[in-house]
Each structure stands twice: as C-alpha cells, then as structure tokens.
Design a protein around this motif. Structure first.
Motif, PDB file in Angstrom:
ATOM      1  N   ALA A 266       0.890  -1.108  -0.122  1.00 41.76           N
ATOM      2  CA  ALA A 266      -0.007   0.055   0.034  1.00 41.76           C
ATOM      3  C   ALA A 266       0.930   1.280  -0.103  1.00 41.76           C
ATOM      4  CB  ALA A 266      -0.880   0.075   1.322  1.00 41.76           C
ATOM      5  N   ALA A 267       1.793   1.436   0.501  1.00 39.34           N
ATOM      6  CA  ALA A 267       2.809   2.461   0.910  1.00 39.34           C
ATOM      7  C   ALA A 267       3.430   2.607  -0.391  1.00 39.34           C
ATOM      8  CB  ALA A 267       3.705   2.325   1.924  1.00 39.34           C
ATOM      9  N   LEU A 268       4.097   1.566  -1.134  1.00 36.89           N
ATOM     10  CA  LEU A 268       4.638   1.681  -2.253  1.00 36.89           C
ATOM     11  C   LEU A 268       4.004   2.257  -3.315  1.00 36.89           C
ATOM     12  CD1 LEU A 268       7.234   1.370  -3.955  1.00 36.89           C
ATOM     13  CD2 LEU A 268       6.542  -1.124  -4.307  1.00 36.89           C
TER      14      LEU A 268
ATOM     15  N   THR B  10      14.340   9.172  -3.244  1.00 35.01           N
ATOM     16  CA  THR B  10      14.831  10.371  -2.443  1.00 35.01           C
ATOM     17  C   THR B  10      15.950   9.797  -1.573  1.00 35.01           C
ATOM     18  OG1 THR B  10      12.890   9.797  -0.859  1.00 35.01           O
ATOM     19  CG2 THR B  10      12.674  11.401  -2.678  1.00 35.01           C
ATOM     20  N   ARG B  11      16.039   8.579  -1.297  1.00 31.49           N
ATOM     21  CA  ARG B  11      17.167   8.153  -0.402  1.00 31.49           C
ATOM     22  C   ARG B  11      17.928   6.837  -1.075  1.00 31.49           C
ATOM     23  NH1 ARG B  11      16.686   8.584   5.510  1.00 31.49           N
ATOM     24  NH2 ARG B  11      18.932   7.813   6.190  1.00 31.49           N
ATOM     25  N   LYS B  12      18.781   7.176  -1.786  1.00 30.20           N
ATOM     26  CA  LYS B  12      19.540   5.992  -2.489  1.00 30.20           C
ATOM     27  C   LYS B  12      20.001   5.001  -1.434  1.00 30.20           C
ATOM     28  CE  LYS B  12      21.034   7.513  -7.014  1.00 30.20           C
ATOM     29  NZ  LYS B  12      22.257   7.476  -7.857  1.00 30.20           N
TER      30      LYS B  12
ATOM     31  N   LEU C 159      11.707   1.945   0.746  1.00 30.19           N
ATOM     32  CA  LEU C 159      12.615   2.813   1.808  1.00 30.19           C
ATOM     33  C   LEU C 159      13.336   3.636   0.881  1.00 30.19           C
ATOM     34  CD1 LEU C 159      14.318   0.059   3.766  1.00 30.19           C
ATOM     35  CD2 LEU C 159      13.134   1.993   4.729  1.00 30.19           C
ATOM     36  N   ALA C 160      13.638   3.455  -0.571  1.00 29.99           N
ATOM     37  CA  ALA C 160      14.281   4.365  -1.124  1.00 29.99           C
ATOM     38  C   ALA C 160      13.570   5.693  -1.841  1.00 29.99           C
ATOM     39  CB  ALA C 160      14.846   3.524  -2.392  1.00 29.99           C
ATOM     40  N   LEU C 161      12.156   5.606  -1.582  1.00 28.99           N
ATOM     41  CA  LEU C 161      11.206   6.506  -2.008  1.00 28.99           C
ATOM     42  C   LEU C 161      10.859   7.442  -0.796  1.00 28.99           C
ATOM     43  CD1 LEU C 161       8.664   4.458  -4.337  1.00 28.99           C
ATOM     44  CD2 LEU C 161      11.116   5.540  -4.970  1.00 28.99           C
ATOM     45  N   GLY C 162      11.427   7.049   0.463  1.00 27.57           N
ATOM     46  CA  GLY C 162      11.412   8.088   1.568  1.00 27.57           C
ATOM     47  C   GLY C 162      10.242   7.481   2.703  1.00 27.57           C
ATOM     48  N   VAL C 163       9.909   6.264   2.217  1.00 32.27           N
ATOM     49  CA  VAL C 163       8.726   5.843   3.313  1.00 32.27           C
ATOM     50  C   VAL C 163       9.435   5.384   4.451  1.00 32.27           C
ATOM     51  CG1 VAL C 163       6.802   4.234   3.470  1.00 32.27           C
ATOM     52  CG2 VAL C 163       7.353   5.293   1.332  1.00 32.27           C
ATOM     53  N   SER C 164       8.892   5.604   5.556  1.00 31.45           N
ATOM     54  CA  SER C 164       9.507   5.411   6.860  1.00 31.45           C
ATOM     55  C   SER C 164       9.603   3.928   7.116  1.00 31.45           C
ATOM     56  CB  SER C 164       8.777   6.113   7.941  1.00 31.45           C
ATOM     57  OG  SER C 164       7.566   5.269   8.343  1.00 31.45           O
TER      58      SER C 164
END
Length: 298
Positions: free
Chosen positions: A25-27, A146-148, A271-276
């Motif tokens: 869902a988050a992705l 946003t976070r490699k 994670l790489a897209l900035g989700v916590s």
C-alpha cells in the motif's frame, strides 16, 4: 496516466505477513499507482487444490480473474505463489478457449451456479515485480528515489512459482532472471549473486519434511551470507515465512547462527522512496532489520 490494477492481496499478506500488505500500500501510493482491492476474492490454493482436482483450482481462480475482468483491469499480485497459480490458470483457460471450449464452459457453468461472473480471458495476471519493471519502468522509479540505498548489498530470492509455474513470464528469463537485481540497481543498492536465488525456499516441504525444508532454507541463507549479502529480498510471502519467520528454527537444524534480515520487495523499494521503516512494518520481522536500517543511516 495513472496505472490502475485489481489488487489480489492473497491470504498470507493479510495474516502472517501483514507487513507485506502495509508496504505494498505504501509503495503503490508513493508511486502513484491505484489499487482496487478484490475484497471478494478467495485463496488461490497455493498449488494444493489441483492435488485433489485441476477443475477445482481452475474454477476457484477463474472466479478470481473474473472479478478483475469485471473492473476491466489487470489482476495484480504481490506473491510469487499466487502469481504462479493464478497466472498458470489464466494461461491454461486461454489455451482451452482455443482448443477445448467445452472445458471453459464447464468452469463457467460452476461459476454461474454460484451467481458469479464468467471467465472471459480478457485480462492479465501480473506480479508487482512485473508491474514495476514492465509497466511503471525502472527509469521512472529512479526519478522518485529520494534516499539511495547506496552500500546495501541485496540478495534476491525469487521464489520458484514466480519463475517456473507459468509457460512464459514477462520481462525476464526464468532460468537466469535479472528483474529483481535491476530493481536493486534502480534504487541504488548492489545486487549479490548466489546459487540459491532461483531455487525453492523449502516451504512446500515444511509440513511433512520439516528438517529437509529447514536445511534447504539454511543452505540458501548461508550462501547469501558467504556472497556478502546484507539482506535477502523476496517477492513471495511464503518464502519470507520460511526464510525469516522460521530462521531461528533453521539455525537449530543446521547448528549455526545466521541472523540475515529478509525484506519484502516493496519494503526495499519504498525505503528508497522515503517511506519510513515503521510505515513499512520493518519492526514486525522475526530476524531484526536493524542492521539494514543502520547501514542506510536510519
């Protein structure tokens, strides 16, 4: 144009691997993909229905596919086993429409008796991995990073149903796949190759040959560790159960500490897209994911 799918979450992601449901869902939200959950869908059977009756497996999953057809959308899975089972049923029924239409009529007869829509063969069954690689595109994923995940060494564990259950799979080679590794590269991580990445995790054996199943899982985990992996990443919740949830039991069988984190594919990408990490359920795993998060600076 927004990508839109009829979402088949499967049983395990709504129970033992709830974090997969969360992270999918988050992705998809982060990517702008719209999911219409098939609330009335039933378990695919994970390959067991056909042991009693091929007709049973085909009828149950023809109904699942028909639910997506009613919406005029492709059916999206996030489980290698669900993809393999439902995808192969779809292949078989589409072939039967050409060569044995009476069989499809028989299946649809059972559906009609239950008040269900008929199977038409008008849509596709697609795993989240194929949707990311083939529909969304890895370049588009890269643009949203946003976070490699630089410095993180990831070992793929595909799951045998994803690679070998269907007669053909899109966007990859079933004998020498690269789609997972290409996703790792897109989010800045480093792929790690090892022999067991395309083999069975041992889950299908675990109910009647537990020791052998755990030995298989332990062998794969040890190979990944030896290859330098910081984590395993799998697109299959059943593989996740055998490799993560049962890793403490696996350690007892093989007589060795392992401690290798096992991530679901959408957790890694998100994670790489900035989700916590909390939103992705990374605190729900049996093997702690803290070493992965610490390496990424969380």
């Amino acid at each position: 144009m927004t990508l839109k799918y009829a979402y088949f979450p499967g049983c395990v992601a709504q129970g033992a691997c709830r974090e997969l449901y969360q992270s999918t869902a988050a992705l998809t939200q982060a990517l702008g993909i719209e999911l219409v959950e098939l609330k009335k869908a039933s378990c695919c059977g994970s390959g067991t229905f056909k042991e009693d009756s091929q007709l049973l497996e085909d009828t149950v999953n023809a109904r699942n596919i028909a639910l997506a057809e009613q919406l005029n959308l492709p059916l999206l899975t996030h489980c290698s086993t669900c993809q393999g089972v439902i995808g192969h049923v779809d292949e078989r029924l589409k072939e039967a429409q050409k060569k044995n239409p009476a069989y499809v009529d028989q299946v649809n007869g059972f559906l009609k008796n239950e008040g269900c829509s008929p199977y038409k063969g008008s849509t596709e069954v697609k795993h989240l991995l194929w949707a990311i690689v083939g529909d969304y595109g890895l370049e588009a994923v890269q643009e949203r990073v946003t976070r490699k995940l630089a410095g993180l060494k990831c070992a793929a564990f595909y799951g045998c149903y994803l690679l070998r259950a269907q007669d053909s799979i899109p966007f990859d080679d079933p004998h020498s796949p690269e789609s997972m590794e290409n996703v790792f590269r897109a989010v800045g991580a480093t792929p790690v190759y090892y022999r067991g990445r395309t083999q069975c995790c041992g889950w299908p054996l675990s109910s009647y040959a537990t020791t052998q199943a755990f030995q298989m899982a332990g062998g794969h985990i040890q190979e990944a560790i030896a290859a330098g992996a910081d984590c395993l990443v799998t697109p299959c919740p059943l593989c996740h159960l055998n490799l993560d949830s049962r890793q403490p039991e696996v350690e007892k069988v093989i007589g060795r500490d392992l401690g290798l984190p096992v991530l679901h594919l959408p957790q890694l990408v998100a994670l790489a897209l900035g989700v916590s990490p909390k939103q992705l359920g990374l605190d729900r795993h049996i093997v702690s994911t803290k070493p992965v998060l610490e390496k990424l600076g969380f």
